[in-house]
Motif scaffolding. Sequence first.
Motif, PDB file in Angstrom:
ATOM      1  N   VAL A  79      70.985  31.329 -22.892  1.00 23.54           N
ATOM      2  CA  VAL A  79      70.175  30.664 -21.874  1.00 23.54           C
ATOM      3  C   VAL A  79      69.082  31.634 -21.431  1.00 23.54           C
ATOM      4  N   PRO A  80      67.835  31.442 -21.845  1.00 19.94           N
ATOM      5  CA  PRO A  80      66.760  32.363 -21.458  1.00 19.94           C
ATOM      6  C   PRO A  80      66.553  32.379 -19.936  1.00 19.94           C
ATOM      7  N   LYS A  81      66.096  33.514 -19.444  1.00 28.05           N
ATOM      8  CA  LYS A  81      65.855  33.624 -18.001  1.00 28.05           C
ATOM      9  C   LYS A  81      64.872  32.575 -17.504  1.00 28.05           C
ATOM     10  N   ALA A  82      63.909  32.224 -18.337  1.00 28.68           N
ATOM     11  CA  ALA A  82      62.901  31.243 -17.921  1.00 28.68           C
ATOM     12  C   ALA A  82      63.505  29.874 -17.645  1.00 28.68           C
ATOM     13  N   GLN A  83      64.696  29.622 -18.149  1.00 27.66           N
ATOM     14  CA  GLN A  83      65.353  28.333 -17.961  1.00 27.66           C
ATOM     15  C   GLN A  83      66.122  28.262 -16.647  1.00 27.66           C
ATOM     16  N   LEU A  84      66.271  29.377 -15.964  1.00 25.16           N
ATOM     17  CA  LEU A  84      67.073  29.445 -14.749  1.00 25.16           C
ATOM     18  C   LEU A  84      66.231  29.089 -13.529  1.00 25.16           C
ATOM     19  N   GLN A  85      66.882  28.413 -12.568  1.00 29.37           N
ATOM     20  CA  GLN A  85      66.197  27.983 -11.353  1.00 29.37           C
ATOM     21  C   GLN A  85      67.062  28.289 -10.135  1.00 29.37           C
ATOM     22  N   PRO A  86      66.421  28.504  -8.955  1.00 30.76           N
ATOM     23  CA  PRO A  86      67.207  28.661  -7.728  1.00 30.76           C
ATOM     24  C   PRO A  86      68.110  27.448  -7.503  1.00 30.76           C
ATOM     25  N   GLY A  87      69.337  27.709  -7.109  1.00 35.85           N
ATOM     26  CA  GLY A  87      70.304  26.638  -6.876  1.00 35.85           C
ATOM     27  C   GLY A  87      71.171  26.306  -8.066  1.00 35.85           C
ATOM     28  N   ASP A  88      70.852  26.859  -9.239  1.00 36.39           N
ATOM     29  CA  ASP A  88      71.677  26.613 -10.423  1.00 36.39           C
ATOM     30  C   ASP A  88      73.069  27.234 -10.265  1.00 36.39           C
ATOM     31  N   VAL A  89      74.073  26.556 -10.769  1.00 36.64           N
ATOM     32  CA  VAL A  89      75.376  27.171 -11.029  1.00 36.64           C
ATOM     33  C   VAL A  89      75.818  26.689 -12.408  1.00 36.64           C
ATOM     34  N   TRP A  90      75.963  27.631 -13.316  1.00 29.55           N
ATOM     35  CA  TRP A  90      76.365  27.352 -14.691  1.00 29.55           C
ATOM     36  C   TRP A  90      77.849  27.678 -14.845  1.00 29.55           C
ATOM     37  N   PHE A  91      78.532  26.858 -15.616  1.00 30.63           N
ATOM     38  CA  PHE A  91      79.945  27.092 -15.905  1.00 30.63           C
ATOM     39  C   PHE A  91      80.128  27.332 -17.401  1.00 30.63           C
ATOM     40  N   LEU A  92      81.093  28.178 -17.749  1.00 31.26           N
ATOM     41  CA  LEU A  92      81.435  28.405 -19.152  1.00 31.26           C
ATOM     42  C   LEU A  92      82.825  29.003 -19.242  1.00 31.26           C
ATOM     43  N   ASN A  93      83.441  28.809 -20.407  1.00 31.64           N
ATOM     44  CA  ASN A  93      84.737  29.451 -20.652  1.00 31.64           C
ATOM     45  C   ASN A  93      84.927  29.891 -22.095  1.00 31.64           C
ATOM     46  N   LEU A  94      83.911  29.788 -22.933  1.00 31.23           N
ATOM     47  CA  LEU A  94      84.065  30.155 -24.340  1.00 31.23           C
ATOM     48  C   LEU A  94      84.415  31.637 -24.472  1.00 31.23           C
ATOM     49  N   PRO A  95      85.492  31.968 -25.181  1.00 33.04           N
ATOM     50  CA  PRO A  95      85.840  33.379 -25.356  1.00 33.04           C
ATOM     51  C   PRO A  95      84.733  34.182 -26.034  1.00 33.04           C
ATOM     52  N   GLU A  96      83.987  33.539 -26.928  1.00 33.95           N
ATOM     53  CA  GLU A  96      82.951  34.271 -27.660  1.00 33.95           C
ATOM     54  C   GLU A  96      81.697  34.518 -26.832  1.00 33.95           C
ATOM     55  N   VAL A  97      81.601  33.920 -25.648  1.00 34.15           N
ATOM     56  CA  VAL A  97      80.447  34.165 -24.767  1.00 34.15           C
ATOM     57  C   VAL A  97      80.913  35.083 -23.637  1.00 34.15           C
ATOM     58  N   GLY A  98      81.185  36.322 -23.997  1.00 36.39           N
ATOM     59  CA  GLY A  98      81.581  37.303 -22.996  1.00 36.39           C
ATOM     60  C   GLY A  98      82.819  36.911 -22.238  1.00 36.39           C
ATOM     61  N   ILE A 152      84.003  24.961 -22.877  1.00 35.74           N
ATOM     62  CA  ILE A 152      82.768  24.724 -22.114  1.00 35.74           C
ATOM     63  C   ILE A 152      81.741  25.778 -22.497  1.00 35.74           C
ATOM     64  N   PRO A 153      80.693  25.412 -23.243  1.00 40.84           N
ATOM     65  CA  PRO A 153      79.590  26.349 -23.468  1.00 40.84           C
ATOM     66  C   PRO A 153      78.782  26.480 -22.187  1.00 40.84           C
ATOM     67  N   PRO A 154      77.833  27.398 -22.104  1.00 42.09           N
ATOM     68  CA  PRO A 154      77.026  27.487 -20.883  1.00 42.09           C
ATOM     69  C   PRO A 154      76.461  26.119 -20.487  1.00 42.09           C
ATOM     70  N   LEU A 155      76.869  25.645 -19.304  1.00 39.30           N
ATOM     71  CA  LEU A 155      76.572  24.288 -18.877  1.00 39.30           C
ATOM     72  C   LEU A 155      76.140  24.309 -17.418  1.00 39.30           C
ATOM     73  N   ARG A 156      74.904  23.822 -17.156  1.00 37.77           N
ATOM     74  CA  ARG A 156      74.408  23.776 -15.772  1.00 37.77           C
ATOM     75  C   ARG A 156      75.007  22.550 -15.095  1.00 37.77           C
ATOM     76  N   VAL A 157      76.015  22.786 -14.254  1.00 39.21           N
ATOM     77  CA  VAL A 157      76.743  21.690 -13.610  1.00 39.21           C
ATOM     78  C   VAL A 157      76.189  21.409 -12.211  1.00 39.21           C
ATOM     79  N   PHE A 158      75.578  22.404 -11.578  1.00 40.01           N
ATOM     80  CA  PHE A 158      74.990  22.237 -10.244  1.00 40.01           C
ATOM     81  C   PHE A 158      73.554  22.728 -10.260  1.00 40.01           C
ATOM     82  N   THR A 159      72.709  22.047  -9.538  1.00 39.19           N
ATOM     83  CA  THR A 159      71.329  22.459  -9.305  1.00 39.19           C
ATOM     84  C   THR A 159      71.084  22.492  -7.805  1.00 39.19           C
ATOM     85  N   ALA A 160      69.855  22.762  -7.415  1.00 38.67           N
ATOM     86  CA  ALA A 160      69.529  22.771  -5.986  1.00 38.67           C
ATOM     87  C   ALA A 160      69.755  21.404  -5.349  1.00 38.67           C
ATOM     88  N   GLU A 161      69.748  20.342  -6.163  1.00 42.39           N
ATOM     89  CA  GLU A 161      69.975  18.992  -5.645  1.00 42.39           C
ATOM     90  C   GLU A 161      71.457  18.648  -5.523  1.00 42.39           C
TER      91      GLU A 161
END
Length: 543
Positions: A79-98, A152-161
């Motif tokens: 997920v590039p930094k440019a894709q991130l926004q204030p209020g985001d909360v991303w969820f993930l659990n894949l062992p291969e993603v850290g 769960i791959p990196p998934l934006r489940v919450f935003t500022a809204e």
Amino acid sequence: MTPAIDPVTLEVIRNALTAAAEEISLVVMRSARSPLLREAGDHSSVITDADGFLIAQGRDVPMHMGVMSFTVREFLRQVPKAQLQPGDVWFLNLPEVGGNHLPDVKAIRPVFVDGDLAAFAVSLAHWADVGGAVPGSYVANATDAWQEGLRIPPLRVFTAEGADAEKLGIILANVRGAPERKGDILAQVAATRAAELRLQQIAGQHGAGLLQAAMAAIHDRAEAQMRAVIAAIPDGNYEGADWLDDDAGGGGPVAIRVRVRIAGDRATFDFSDCDAAARGPVNTTPFITAASVFYVMKALFGPDIQPSGGCYRPFEIITRPGTVLDPGADKPVVGGNHETSQRIADAVFRAFAGLVPERLTAGGPTTSGLILFGGRRADSIWTTLYETHGGGEGARADRDGAPVIRVHMSNVMNTPAEVIEAEYPLRIEAQALRKGSGGKGRHTGGDGLHRVYRVLCEDMSVTSMFERRVVPPYGLVGGEPGATFRVDVLKADGTQNELPGKANIRLGPGDRVIVNSCGGGGYGAPAEPQRNRKNADQRREPA
């Protein structure tokens, strides 16, 4: 240009960052729905810098926090930094993603200051169920990663809204106990929001530029401190090994072997000679391998060094693809998180046993001692009790081991009997010390736990996932090993059988599960046999 920072201001900011990480854990514990989080504390929290390098952590679970040294960095690869926004909360659990295993779900919130990405707040929480073939998501006979539950791959489940209802719905439709899981998710979101406010407050007090300067200085100072302690270790090669009881697939003990190379102010940990990937779910990830190394080196040589990306720069960690520590993304790993991580730590500790024996404890309860119960209450609500069991601490050069404790990579608490009986269709019929289970020595290992559960519902799923059933907690410097872990099932009809260390079974009303956790190893050859024999007589195991 990065502003200079004086030592006093650096300490003020360093402690403020650590307090922000601590607050994440406190909010989760006070607001989560599941007893696993609010009572047992199976969760952890970190703050990272804008590039994902660890900068501060709570006083939580070492295996979690070491893994989260990598989580945001691996997340940013996808997920590039440019894709991130204030209020985001991303969820993930894949062992291969850290990561480590599927039940440990990470909530990642990017923190912005004056419109710029400044840090990340991360909450890891063990969800009591993430789907899969059995309640609690521990499939003892799993042979691939997809049998273990929702991935769960990196998934934006919450935003500022607010929450993305469709994504949240997909998650909740694939786990047992959805209302409880939703409550835990909201607790993680609230906790990372609390950290975001604290970080913005710190930036407001000191300035965004000075906050970034403090983070850079924390890394650099921790690196210098760790290099200094490594340089004080005699150059050379040190070897250690420990063994898993079995491969959870019918095979015998699985060896974890390490070669440690100290050269000047750098340390290399080579795990290439570990056994091949296991058939069952005791494999783990290079991230867990690194977390175990980080823990041992800080515990032995640098306990006062700030855990951070800089602290870990002097380490090189080598794993060989295809082994139990680097099995590939398709292999099951759920038990490796807390069982194999402990074998790694013990192997590294044993590598240094001839160098600093006075700093080591003998073998202890380096297992989760996990028994997992899944069933429905009288009101038909689905419940999952994920209960870890402490054991006897290994003795040290200067004292006996403590009874019924967690050590090394684990740092969770037991769920009180009153909570279990109020929340689950179970009754605790006995809870006591397992007298005499500690290994004899000049100092005696701590005693384990004796606990008995009675099933009260019509159909109860029971899962075991524990070690030290075959390979006992080792003694040091002539001390004797502790008693091995044992779990028995006593059926209502009077038949009794020992439960394997990795198993899924079904029980009915009146059946009992009897847990006797392992004792700690002794330290030093017994100096006074008569006294030790008398102490052993006074610590007989309960019937």
